[in-house]
Design an enzyme around this catalytic site. Sequence first.
Site: not given
Length: 380
Positions: A187-188
């Site tokens: 989820i970066k």
Amino acid sequence: MTTPSRPDTARNASPYLYGTELEAVSQVLADGQYGHTAVTEQFEQEIARYLGVPDAVAVTSGTAALHCALLAAGVGAGDEVVVPSMTFCATVQAVRAVGAIPRFVEVNPDTLCVEPDAVLAALTGRTRAVLPVLYGGRAVDLGAANDTLHERGIAVIEDAAHAFGSRLNHLRVGATGALTCFSFGPIKNLTCGQGGAVIPRTSAEARKLRGLRMLGVVQSQAERQATTGYTVDGFGLRYQLSAINAAIGLAQLRRFAEAEKTRRELWCAYRDALRPVDGVTLVDVNVSHSVPHLCVVRVRRREQVFRLMKERGIAVGVHYPPNHLQEAFKPWYRPLPVTEQVGEEILSLPFHQHLTVAEVHHVAASLADAVAQAQAGGAQ
């Protein structure tokens, strides 16, 4: 008459894909080479080009990047590393992985990032590195501390897991002279599915990092295939980035301008919606220079607000419980009253590229109600 659908703010953050990732992965699968290949090396080259740096060394995760960077900087058993307590525990575990000692320091309560004076005050004769965390995507400028750190031979190793694409003044994070570590986790800002990278300061450091991430083997895959042997020139770990993950990262990088625009717009929408709300303080990420990774607020009676938001179906979280209070790091406890205070107040709001501005406004309105309800309950 149709009833308007309720905004979907209950879902947790998930990878934002553009549709080209599947084709990129399929091509790697069809090629039949899934380890560290030319695809990985292309990803490194394109990351370096994007950041405006000579080199990038891809690894399996942001934690692996920190571990390798600490080793490359010569940090080892008994050395001290100045690190904020307000970070994900991976930052501190990387320090412990090399046998070093975390020396926890305070953060600025407005940014949750370390400041130069706190860093200078924490230095001892055993300090070997300073590990600023670029919280929420905000670049950290150690400013007045840099000369002292350089004179004392203390490495600056940035935990930039949140900050891919952000800037310090006109330079991208990674191009400012520090040994910088990125995460490309699920989820970066940019995802490889799982991955990370270290931005070395010198060509010698790049070579050292490449050995560390490949079990001490210094030759590239192409060089190993062209000869009957290879050379192991020191300690190493199995931290190389697979071609499958690199292919995802390449597809993401080519659309990163969209991620940058969307993340800034969503953060600004939160800022504007929360501005009139009493009892809510937004943690500042310096949005004009950042690609925000989190949207974090500080509220009183956080536990009640957290519960009320969950009851409303909103996926809030806490980033992060302070590390100096964790049992695993108890031997290195130092009193940090600012961190302890903000640790009881911070609340992460839903923040990912699947969100719409309408959903942001729904979250902000729900937060305003929850804060008012918590305050009213506390006053009884």
